[in-house]
Design an enzyme around this catalytic site. Structure first.
Site, PDB file in Angstrom:
ATOM      1  N   PHE A 124      10.387 -14.692  11.036  1.00 33.41           N
ATOM      2  CA  PHE A 124      10.609 -13.276  10.698  1.00 33.41           C
ATOM      3  C   PHE A 124      11.353 -13.627   9.375  1.00 33.41           C
ATOM      4  O   PHE A 124      12.446 -13.266   9.387  1.00 33.41           O
ATOM      5  CB  PHE A 124      11.112 -12.439  11.714  1.00 33.41           C
ATOM      6  CG  PHE A 124      10.097 -12.436  13.079  1.00 33.41           C
ATOM      7  CD1 PHE A 124       9.354 -11.520  12.768  1.00 33.41           C
ATOM      8  CD2 PHE A 124      10.466 -13.213  13.886  1.00 33.41           C
ATOM      9  CE1 PHE A 124       8.375 -11.273  13.934  1.00 33.41           C
ATOM     10  CE2 PHE A 124       9.538 -13.094  15.046  1.00 33.41           C
ATOM     11  CZ  PHE A 124       8.441 -12.160  14.985  1.00 33.41           C
ATOM     12  N   PHE A 164       6.804 -15.023   6.530  1.00 30.69           N
ATOM     13  CA  PHE A 164       6.656 -15.536   7.939  1.00 30.69           C
ATOM     14  C   PHE A 164       7.337 -15.002   8.872  1.00 30.69           C
ATOM     15  O   PHE A 164       8.281 -13.955   8.642  1.00 30.69           O
ATOM     16  CB  PHE A 164       6.979 -17.237   7.916  1.00 30.69           C
ATOM     17  CG  PHE A 164       8.411 -17.401   7.499  1.00 30.69           C
ATOM     18  CD1 PHE A 164       9.611 -17.251   8.210  1.00 30.69           C
ATOM     19  CD2 PHE A 164       8.602 -17.956   5.994  1.00 30.69           C
ATOM     20  CE1 PHE A 164      10.796 -17.510   7.625  1.00 30.69           C
ATOM     21  CE2 PHE A 164      10.008 -18.003   5.374  1.00 30.69           C
ATOM     22  CZ  PHE A 164      10.999 -18.019   6.411  1.00 30.69           C
TER      23      PHE A 164
END
Ligand code: CUA
Length: 156
Positions: free
Chosen positions: A77, A75
């Site tokens: 980050f 995802f």
């Protein structure tokens, strides 16, 4: 219509090559069952993937003698789980999917390198023979904090 002898030879050569290539393709596809990757695609819903098994509990599952399955979410980050630990010689079957955009999944120094796409589960197997700390990096630009997107596997 009159055709030159060389033209006929060339035409015959072309047609026979076409038959040879189609034959090779046909034998590969129908007799040997060779298909492009994606034939056995595993589709998930990126919106709910983190709420249903197995991706609701990302991490390692022991499936054999020093053999593991790793369910991982990418995802912006980062990755879940944040850290994994296995003994040296461990074989890990990675199953990785994305919750949002396209990410990368690369372990420098190994041949592990794949794209992580929302809606699809990408799989790859690797055996960690050498102990050490292995970095998993995102190598697809995915936003402002792309360069911070990483996680580690510790091999003891
Ligand atoms: Cu994720 Cu770059």
């Amino acid at each position: 219509m009159h055709m030159h002898r060389l033209e006929k030879i060339w035409l015959a050569f072309g047609i026979s090559m076409l038959i040879v290539f189609l034959g090779v393709l046909g034998v590969g596809a129908f007799a040997k069952g060779i298909h492009p990757p994606g034939h056995h695609r595993h589709i998930v819903d990126p919106e709910t993937v983190d709420k249903v098994a197995p991706f609701n509990e990302p991490g390692l599952r022991k499936i054999g003698d020093n053999e593991y399955e790793a369910y991982m979410l990418a995802f912006a980050f980062g990755y879940a789980p944040e850290k994994m630990e296995v003994p040296a010689g461990a074989t890990i079957h990675f199953h990785v999917t994305s919750k949002d955009v396209v990410h990368g999944f690369q372990i420098p120094g190994t041949n592990v390198n794949m794209m992580v796409m929302p809606g699809e589960v990408n799989q790859l197997t690797y055996t960690f023979k050498e102990p050490g700390e292995y970095l998993i990096l995102c190598n697809e630009y995915c936003g402002v904090a792309h360069e911070n997107m990483m996680t580690t596997i510790i091999v003891k």
